[in-house]
Design a protein around this motif. Structure first.
Motif, PDB file in Angstrom:
ATOM      1  N   LYS A 131       0.842  -1.200   0.000  1.00 52.30           N
ATOM      2  CA  LYS A 131       0.000   0.000   0.000  1.00 52.30           C
ATOM      3  C   LYS A 131       0.873   1.244   0.000  1.00 52.30           C
ATOM      4  CE  LYS A 131      -3.906  -2.311   1.984  1.00 52.30           C
ATOM      5  NZ  LYS A 131      -4.949  -2.311   2.984  1.00 52.30           N
ATOM      6  N   TRP A 132       0.412   2.270  -0.717  1.00 50.23           N
ATOM      7  CA  TRP A 132       1.197   3.485  -0.859  1.00 50.23           C
ATOM      8  C   TRP A 132       0.970   4.472   0.281  1.00 50.23           C
ATOM      9  CZ3 TRP A 132       5.458   4.681  -2.976  1.00 50.23           C
ATOM     10  CH2 TRP A 132       5.828   6.020  -3.118  1.00 50.23           C
ATOM     11  N   GLU A 133      -0.264   4.565   0.774  1.00 47.45           N
ATOM     12  CA  GLU A 133      -0.582   5.540   1.811  1.00 47.45           C
ATOM     13  C   GLU A 133       0.159   5.198   3.104  1.00 47.45           C
ATOM     14  OE1 GLU A 133      -2.217   8.401   1.507  1.00 47.45           O
ATOM     15  OE2 GLU A 133      -2.310   7.872  -0.617  1.00 47.45           O
ATOM     16  N   PRO A 134       0.890   6.157   3.677  1.00 49.78           N
ATOM     17  CA  PRO A 134       1.635   5.877   4.904  1.00 49.78           C
ATOM     18  C   PRO A 134       0.760   5.359   6.047  1.00 49.78           C
ATOM     19  CG  PRO A 134       2.332   7.963   3.961  1.00 49.78           C
ATOM     20  CD  PRO A 134       1.140   7.504   3.171  1.00 49.78           C
ATOM     21  N   GLU A 135      -0.485   5.813   6.127  1.00 48.41           N
ATOM     22  CA  GLU A 135      -1.377   5.363   7.193  1.00 48.41           C
ATOM     23  C   GLU A 135      -1.691   3.868   7.085  1.00 48.41           C
ATOM     24  OE1 GLU A 135      -1.985   8.014   5.208  1.00 48.41           O
ATOM     25  OE2 GLU A 135      -1.548   9.601   6.660  1.00 48.41           O
ATOM     26  N   ASP A 136      -1.473   3.285   5.917  1.00 49.29           N
ATOM     27  CA  ASP A 136      -1.760   1.873   5.680  1.00 49.29           C
ATOM     28  C   ASP A 136      -0.509   1.007   5.577  1.00 49.29           C
ATOM     29  OD1 ASP A 136      -4.512   2.454   5.533  1.00 49.29           O
ATOM     30  OD2 ASP A 136      -4.339   2.944   3.400  1.00 49.29           O
ATOM     31  N   ASN A 137       0.664   1.615   5.649  1.00 50.83           N
ATOM     32  CA  ASN A 137       1.921   0.906   5.445  1.00 50.83           C
ATOM     33  C   ASN A 137       2.928   1.419   6.469  1.00 50.83           C
ATOM     34  OD1 ASN A 137       4.553   0.246   4.551  1.00 50.83           O
ATOM     35  ND2 ASN A 137       3.902   0.180   2.415  1.00 50.83           N
ATOM     36  N   ARG A 187       6.262   2.870   5.149  1.00 53.00           N
ATOM     37  CA  ARG A 187       6.142   4.241   4.605  1.00 53.00           C
ATOM     38  C   ARG A 187       5.849   5.244   5.715  1.00 53.00           C
ATOM     39  NH1 ARG A 187       6.277   6.702   0.452  1.00 53.00           N
ATOM     40  NH2 ARG A 187       4.234   7.686   0.533  1.00 53.00           N
ATOM     41  N   TRP A 188       5.079   4.812   6.726  1.00 49.45           N
ATOM     42  CA  TRP A 188       4.788   5.705   7.853  1.00 49.45           C
ATOM     43  C   TRP A 188       6.089   6.102   8.556  1.00 49.45           C
ATOM     44  CZ3 TRP A 188       1.155   8.739   9.633  1.00 49.45           C
ATOM     45  CH2 TRP A 188       1.250   9.205  10.945  1.00 49.45           C
ATOM     46  N   ALA A 189       6.956   5.132   8.805  1.00 45.75           N
ATOM     47  CA  ALA A 189       8.225   5.436   9.471  1.00 45.75           C
ATOM     48  C   ALA A 189       9.060   6.399   8.622  1.00 45.75           C
ATOM     49  CB  ALA A 189       9.004   4.150   9.746  1.00 45.75           C
ATOM     50  N   TRP A 190       9.089   6.171   7.311  1.00 45.96           N
ATOM     51  CA  TRP A 190       9.876   7.034   6.422  1.00 45.96           C
ATOM     52  C   TRP A 190       9.329   8.453   6.385  1.00 45.96           C
ATOM     53  CZ3 TRP A 190      14.451   6.806   4.116  1.00 45.96           C
ATOM     54  CH2 TRP A 190      14.739   7.770   3.143  1.00 45.96           C
ATOM     55  N   THR A 191       8.025   8.578   6.190  1.00 53.95           N
ATOM     56  CA  THR A 191       7.443   9.913   6.017  1.00 53.95           C
ATOM     57  C   THR A 191       7.304  10.684   7.326  1.00 53.95           C
ATOM     58  OG1 THR A 191       5.173   9.067   6.127  1.00 53.95           O
ATOM     59  CG2 THR A 191       6.178   9.242   3.928  1.00 53.95           C
TER      60      THR A 191
END
Length: 193
Positions: A139-145, A148-152
């Motif tokens: 999943k692309w959305e940080p709230e779902d991954n 990606r959440w840690a990165w963003t």
């Protein structure tokens, strides 16, 4: 190590940092060393099915925890928007110090990748039956991954915490595992429970 913390040893400790920085592990170590209660904020604010727990119920749980442990506690997790000032230094029963685990981004990303792979493959339960899904990795959305959440979220966390330090808030910034380990060793062991 940057510190605006009081010179007396802390009894009430709030640990914050980017996902994957080691907040939970550090809180476990601090609770065991000091023989104080631990509150994992993810378990408070998440409910079954990856839904948010009712906000008033969650905040009630935090208040009950603070009231039950005036002698000392450690809490790990960010959740500032949902806490609405609960646990903040300067509030009744609030933290003596906010410990910011500030590892380099490459360390955080390695840790969150390794942890997420382990949790997804082994189907480890986190809180209330929730598990990280292997499908979430795509999943692309940080709230779902979480990766990606840690990165963003990494640069935003850094800006917020540096602003708190500049404002003179009682923040202990731990950069790197050596500083984390040295700080834990510096804590006085409390009486056995």
């Amino acid at each position: 190590m940057v510190v605006n913390a009081p010179t007396t040893p802390p009894a009430r400790i709030r640990i914050v940092g980017t996902s994957g920085s080691g907040k939970s592990r550090l809180a476990e170590d601090v609770a065991a060393r000091m023989h104080i209660a631990r509150l994992e904020l993810d378990a408070v604010f998440w409910d079954a099915g990856w839904t948010y727990r009712n906000l008033e119920e969650a905040r009630g749980r935090v208040r009950a925890f603070l009231a039950a442990h005036p002698e000392g506690w450690v809490a790990d997790g960010n959740w500032n928007s949902r806490l609405r000032g609960l646990m903040e230094p300067g509030t009744a029963g609030g933290a003596d110090v906010v410990v910011w685990v500030d590892h380099p981004r490459r360390v955080v990303m390695w840790r969150v990748l390794r942890r997420t792979l382990r949790r997804g493959i082994l189907r480890e339960e986190l809180w209330h039956g929730n598990r990280e899904s292997v499908r979430s990795w795509l999943k692309w959305e940080p709230e779902d991954n979480i990766i990606r959440w840690a990165w963003t979220s990494y640069p935003g966390m850094r800006r917020r915490m540096e602003a708190r330090i500049a404002a003179g808030d009682p923040v202990l910034r731990l950069r790197g595992q050596r500083e984390v380990d040295d700080w834990v060793r510096s804590l006085a062991a409390g009486p056995a429970a």
